[in-house]
Design a protein around this motif. Structure first.
Motif, PDB file in Angstrom:
ATOM      1  N   ILE A 279       0.863  -1.192   0.000  1.00  0.00           N
ATOM      2  CA  ILE A 279       0.000   0.000   0.000  1.00  0.00           C
ATOM      3  C   ILE A 279       0.890   1.230   0.000  1.00  0.00           C
ATOM      4  CG2 ILE A 279      -1.678   1.322   1.340  1.00  0.00           C
ATOM      5  CD1 ILE A 279      -2.832  -1.248   2.366  1.00  0.00           C
ATOM      6  N   GLN A 280       0.587   2.183  -0.881  1.00  0.00           N
ATOM      7  CA  GLN A 280       1.431   3.366  -1.025  1.00  0.00           C
ATOM      8  C   GLN A 280       0.561   4.621  -1.182  1.00  0.00           C
ATOM      9  OE1 GLN A 280       4.030   3.123  -4.396  1.00  0.00           O
ATOM     10  NE2 GLN A 280       4.985   5.116  -4.044  1.00  0.00           N
ATOM     11  N   ASP A 281       0.912   5.661  -0.435  1.00  0.00           N
ATOM     12  CA  ASP A 281       0.195   6.934  -0.578  1.00  0.00           C
ATOM     13  C   ASP A 281       0.494   7.558  -1.928  1.00  0.00           C
ATOM     14  OD1 ASP A 281      -1.145   7.102   1.954  1.00  0.00           O
ATOM     15  OD2 ASP A 281       0.804   7.473   2.881  1.00  0.00           O
ATOM     16  N   HIS A 282      -0.526   8.226  -2.498  1.00  0.00           N
ATOM     17  CA  HIS A 282      -0.393   8.848  -3.810  1.00  0.00           C
ATOM     18  C   HIS A 282      -1.233  10.128  -3.795  1.00  0.00           C
ATOM     19  CE1 HIS A 282      -1.002   9.423  -8.185  1.00  0.00           C
ATOM     20  NE2 HIS A 282       0.161   8.793  -8.304  1.00  0.00           N
ATOM     21  N   PRO A 283      -0.816  11.153  -4.515  1.00  0.00           N
ATOM     22  CA  PRO A 283      -1.590  12.404  -4.525  1.00  0.00           C
ATOM     23  C   PRO A 283      -3.052  12.220  -4.915  1.00  0.00           C
ATOM     24  CG  PRO A 283       0.548  12.754  -5.536  1.00  0.00           C
ATOM     25  CD  PRO A 283       0.431  11.288  -5.286  1.00  0.00           C
ATOM     26  N   ASP A 284      -3.329  11.241  -5.776  1.00  0.00           N
ATOM     27  CA  ASP A 284      -4.700  11.033  -6.242  1.00  0.00           C
ATOM     28  C   ASP A 284      -5.450   9.968  -5.428  1.00  0.00           C
ATOM     29  OD1 ASP A 284      -4.312  12.894  -8.250  1.00  0.00           O
ATOM     30  OD2 ASP A 284      -3.522  11.388  -9.637  1.00  0.00           O
ATOM     31  N   GLY A 285      -4.807   9.428  -4.407  1.00  0.00           N
ATOM     32  CA  GLY A 285      -5.464   8.391  -3.605  1.00  0.00           C
ATOM     33  C   GLY A 285      -4.458   7.417  -3.033  1.00  0.00           C
ATOM     34  N   LEU A 286      -4.931   6.228  -2.777  1.00  0.00           N
ATOM     35  CA  LEU A 286      -4.092   5.189  -2.205  1.00  0.00           C
ATOM     36  C   LEU A 286      -3.829   4.136  -3.273  1.00  0.00           C
ATOM     37  CD1 LEU A 286      -3.001   4.570   0.726  1.00  0.00           C
ATOM     38  CD2 LEU A 286      -4.920   2.977   0.916  1.00  0.00           C
ATOM     39  N   LEU A 287      -2.553   3.870  -3.566  1.00  0.00           N
ATOM     40  CA  LEU A 287      -2.208   2.841  -4.540  1.00  0.00           C
ATOM     41  C   LEU A 287      -2.064   1.500  -3.817  1.00  0.00           C
ATOM     42  CD1 LEU A 287       0.384   4.461  -6.992  1.00  0.00           C
ATOM     43  CD2 LEU A 287      -2.037   3.966  -7.371  1.00  0.00           C
ATOM     44  N   VAL A 288      -2.904   0.557  -4.208  1.00  0.00           N
ATOM     45  CA  VAL A 288      -2.890  -0.774  -3.589  1.00  0.00           C
ATOM     46  C   VAL A 288      -2.403  -1.783  -4.620  1.00  0.00           C
ATOM     47  CG1 VAL A 288      -4.287  -2.569  -2.492  1.00  0.00           C
ATOM     48  CG2 VAL A 288      -4.820  -0.153  -2.097  1.00  0.00           C
ATOM     49  N   THR A 289      -1.355  -2.505  -4.265  1.00  0.00           N
ATOM     50  CA  THR A 289      -0.817  -3.541  -5.144  1.00  0.00           C
ATOM     51  C   THR A 289      -1.318  -4.898  -4.677  1.00  0.00           C
ATOM     52  OG1 THR A 289       1.184  -2.246  -5.560  1.00  0.00           O
ATOM     53  CG2 THR A 289       1.274  -4.592  -6.087  1.00  0.00           C
ATOM     54  N   LEU A 290      -1.918  -5.638  -5.582  1.00  0.00           N
ATOM     55  CA  LEU A 290      -2.465  -6.964  -5.285  1.00  0.00           C
ATOM     56  C   LEU A 290      -1.672  -8.012  -6.047  1.00  0.00           C
ATOM     57  CD1 LEU A 290      -6.171  -5.946  -5.922  1.00  0.00           C
ATOM     58  CD2 LEU A 290      -5.139  -6.177  -3.671  1.00  0.00           C
ATOM     59  N   ARG A 291      -1.405  -9.136  -5.402  1.00  0.00           N
ATOM     60  CA  ARG A 291      -0.772 -10.260  -6.096  1.00  0.00           C
ATOM     61  C   ARG A 291      -1.741 -11.432  -6.098  1.00  0.00           C
ATOM     62  NH1 ARG A 291       3.317 -12.956  -4.603  1.00  0.00           N
ATOM     63  NH2 ARG A 291       3.385 -12.338  -2.408  1.00  0.00           N
ATOM     64  N   VAL A 292      -2.040 -11.943  -7.301  1.00  0.00           N
ATOM     65  CA  VAL A 292      -3.077 -12.962  -7.449  1.00  0.00           C
ATOM     66  C   VAL A 292      -2.602 -14.102  -8.355  1.00  0.00           C
ATOM     67  CG1 VAL A 292      -4.891 -11.228  -7.156  1.00  0.00           C
ATOM     68  CG2 VAL A 292      -4.117 -11.826  -9.459  1.00  0.00           C
ATOM     69  N   ARG A 293      -3.339 -15.205  -8.296  1.00  0.00           N
ATOM     70  CA  ARG A 293      -3.104 -16.298  -9.237  1.00  0.00           C
ATOM     71  C   ARG A 293      -3.861 -16.011 -10.536  1.00  0.00           C
ATOM     72  NH1 ARG A 293      -4.622 -18.051  -4.395  1.00  0.00           N
ATOM     73  NH2 ARG A 293      -3.104 -19.121  -3.079  1.00  0.00           N
ATOM     74  N   GLN A 294      -5.084 -15.504 -10.368  1.00  0.00           N
ATOM     75  CA  GLN A 294      -5.905 -15.114 -11.509  1.00  0.00           C
ATOM     76  C   GLN A 294      -6.773 -13.931 -11.085  1.00  0.00           C
ATOM     77  OE1 GLN A 294      -8.655 -18.306 -12.575  1.00  0.00           O
ATOM     78  NE2 GLN A 294      -8.137 -19.366 -10.682  1.00  0.00           N
ATOM     79  N   PRO A 295      -7.077 -13.024 -12.011  1.00  0.00           N
ATOM     80  CA  PRO A 295      -7.764 -11.774 -11.650  1.00  0.00           C
ATOM     81  C   PRO A 295      -9.145 -11.980 -11.039  1.00  0.00           C
ATOM     82  CG  PRO A 295      -7.632 -12.038 -14.040  1.00  0.00           C
ATOM     83  CD  PRO A 295      -6.731 -13.071 -13.450  1.00  0.00           C
ATOM     84  N   GLU A 296      -9.801 -13.088 -11.349  1.00  0.00           N
ATOM     85  CA  GLU A 296     -11.140 -13.332 -10.808  1.00  0.00           C
ATOM     86  C   GLU A 296     -11.143 -13.380  -9.280  1.00  0.00           C
ATOM     87  OE1 GLU A 296     -11.065 -14.470 -14.965  1.00  0.00           O
ATOM     88  OE2 GLU A 296      -9.785 -14.992 -13.275  1.00  0.00           O
ATOM     89  N   GLU A 297      -9.980 -13.654  -8.689  1.00  0.00           N
ATOM     90  CA  GLU A 297      -9.901 -13.738  -7.234  1.00  0.00           C
ATOM     91  C   GLU A 297     -10.191 -12.404  -6.559  1.00  0.00           C
ATOM     92  OE1 GLU A 297      -6.585 -17.243  -6.536  1.00  0.00           O
ATOM     93  OE2 GLU A 297      -5.887 -15.264  -7.167  1.00  0.00           O
ATOM     94  N   VAL A 298      -9.875 -11.303  -7.228  1.00  0.00           N
ATOM     95  CA  VAL A 298     -10.053  -9.992  -6.603  1.00  0.00           C
ATOM     96  C   VAL A 298     -11.110  -9.141  -7.296  1.00  0.00           C
ATOM     97  CG1 VAL A 298      -7.700  -9.945  -5.705  1.00  0.00           C
ATOM     98  CG2 VAL A 298      -8.158  -9.001  -7.980  1.00  0.00           C
ATOM     99  N   LEU A 299     -11.753  -9.679  -8.311  1.00  0.00           N
ATOM    100  CA  LEU A 299     -12.777  -8.913  -9.031  1.00  0.00           C
ATOM    101  C   LEU A 299     -13.898  -8.453  -8.102  1.00  0.00           C
ATOM    102  CD1 LEU A 299     -13.888  -7.794 -11.690  1.00  0.00           C
ATOM    103  CD2 LEU A 299     -14.905 -10.047 -12.128  1.00  0.00           C
ATOM    104  N   PRO A 300     -14.465  -9.305  -7.258  1.00  0.00           N
ATOM    105  CA  PRO A 300     -15.533  -8.832  -6.352  1.00  0.00           C
ATOM    106  C   PRO A 300     -15.043  -7.754  -5.390  1.00  0.00           C
ATOM    107  CG  PRO A 300     -15.516 -11.232  -6.470  1.00  0.00           C
ATOM    108  CD  PRO A 300     -14.261 -10.759  -7.131  1.00  0.00           C
ATOM    109  N   TRP A 301     -13.792  -7.864  -4.929  1.00  0.00           N
ATOM    110  CA  TRP A 301     -13.240  -6.873  -3.999  1.00  0.00           C
ATOM    111  C   TRP A 301     -13.147  -5.512  -4.680  1.00  0.00           C
ATOM    112  CZ3 TRP A 301      -8.726  -3.870  -3.707  1.00  0.00           C
ATOM    113  CH2 TRP A 301      -8.435  -3.317  -2.443  1.00  0.00           C
ATOM    114  N   VAL A 302     -12.666  -5.478  -5.899  1.00  0.00           N
ATOM    115  CA  VAL A 302     -12.535  -4.212  -6.633  1.00  0.00           C
ATOM    116  C   VAL A 302     -13.912  -3.616  -6.900  1.00  0.00           C
ATOM    117  CG1 VAL A 302     -11.803  -3.164  -8.813  1.00  0.00           C
ATOM    118  CG2 VAL A 302     -10.330  -4.845  -7.673  1.00  0.00           C
ATOM    119  N   LEU A 303     -14.850  -4.438  -7.347  1.00  0.00           N
ATOM    120  CA  LEU A 303     -16.194  -3.939  -7.636  1.00  0.00           C
ATOM    121  C   LEU A 303     -16.885  -3.446  -6.368  1.00  0.00           C
ATOM    122  CD1 LEU A 303     -17.383  -6.685 -10.147  1.00  0.00           C
ATOM    123  CD2 LEU A 303     -16.816  -4.303 -10.685  1.00  0.00           C
ATOM    124  N   GLY A 304     -16.522  -4.031  -5.226  1.00  0.00           N
ATOM    125  CA  GLY A 304     -17.150  -3.649  -3.968  1.00  0.00           C
ATOM    126  C   GLY A 304     -16.882  -2.213  -3.563  1.00  0.00           C
TER     127      GLY A 304
END
Length: 314
Positions: free
Chosen positions: A261-286
């Motif tokens: 997690i990194q502070d950024h002028p436009d918000g918070l930059l969150v880096t996610l590491r996944v096996r496949q993108p579907e694992e975090v799709l609901p989290w992002v949409l949430g």
């Protein structure tokens, strides 16, 4: 640590571990080997039956056991909180044992210590998960513990979070159980999966139709559950920008896939590491409009397509 405390601690170490060399005891208590020799001599003169074997170390004579100890208020609170966890999350056998242990601990505490313990515990509450383990999970935990103790394989129907390449989410697994682990509020079984020909972790809440088999389960002699760390196969990186007004919630979410997690002028930059993108799709949409996928472009398009599909329902 003063000498009296160290003498008692030496007896406890020998009672707990069996045989220890003078060098081992010196390392544990951060003192010299010569001091340990003097401590052992003092214990022997006090009537503690310590046996010394050349080249092996010291041990307590078979049958010797230190009488029950008195607990301080903090020690009693620590034990009772541990029993709270057992009562919430383990199977009926351990639930009964926890309640019996609680009565014994409370019975030996002096009244003054009991009052202090009650006062301390009234200001603490242990929440190990969103809810206590349900009856089905407790029953499966009991069967899995039995399988581990009796070294028997188990078979169960397992439902994965995401479908396999063939589109199926469920399949039958035969597993040689190595141990139970409690991670992020959920119990998991660690063992050798015959289907995958490798060590895998299975969430107990996703198991169905658990059966203990008569087939012997052999655990590798060099396997240590406490030291085992599963391989991290999350090779895909996704970056998401979270709006400032919900950045605190993002920091507190403790989402498993967050890597940085990194502070950024436009918000918070969150880096996610996944096996496949579907694992975090609901989290992002949430996060709704509060989250924007920065990269990769393929995941941005996947999120856009999902939103378009959602709009068809409204």
């Amino acid at each position: 640590m003063n000498k009296t405390d160290r003498l008692l601690a030496i007896v406890l170490e020998l009672q707990r571990k069996g045989t220890l060399r003078a060098e081992d005891l010196a390392a544990i208590f951060e003192t010299s080997v010569r001091t340990i020799y003097r401590d052992v001599q003092a214990l022997s003169e006090a009537g503690v039956p310590i046996v010394g074997a050349p080249g092996q170390g010291y041990s307590l004579m078979e049958g010797y056991f230190l009488p029950p100890l008195h607990f301080s208020a903090d020690e009693a609170v620590t034990l009772l909180l541990g029993l709270d966890f057992v009562e919430q999350q383990l199977d009926p056998l351990y639930l009964a044992k926890a309640k019996a242990s609680r009565k014994k601990i409370e019975a030996i505490l002096p009244q003054a210590v009991q009052r202090e313990v009650e006062k301390t515990r009234s200001g603490m509450k242990l929440l190990t998960a969103q809810s206590a383990a349900d009856a089905d999970s407790r029953t499966m935990l009991q069967l899995l513990r039995q399988a581990i103790q009796e070294e028997r394989k188990v078979r169960f129907l397992y439902t994965k979070k995401l479908p396999e390449a063939d589109g199926n989410r469920q399949n039958l697994r035969t597993v040689a159980p190595y141990g139970l682990v409690f991670v992020n509020g959920s119990w998991g079984l660690l063992g050798y999966c015959e289907l995958r020909a490798d060590i895998r972790r299975f969430l107990v809440k996703r198991m169905r139709d658990l059966t203990l088999l008569d087939e012997k389960a052999v655990r590798p002699p060099d396997f240590n559950l406490q030291d085992y760390t599963p391989a991290d196969d999350r090779t895909m990186t996704i970056t998401v920008r979270i709006a400032h007004d919900v950045s605190d919630k993002a920091r507190e979410s403790r989402f498993y896939y967050i890597d940085a997690i990194q502070d950024h002028p436009d918000g918070l930059l969150v880096t996610l590491r996944v096996r496949q993108p579907e694992e975090v799709l609901p989290w992002v949409l949430g996060w709704g409009s509060k989250a924007v996928v920065v990269e990769p472009e393929s995941f941005r398009l996947q999120v856009r397509k999902e939103i378009e599909n959602m709009l068809k329902h409204y």
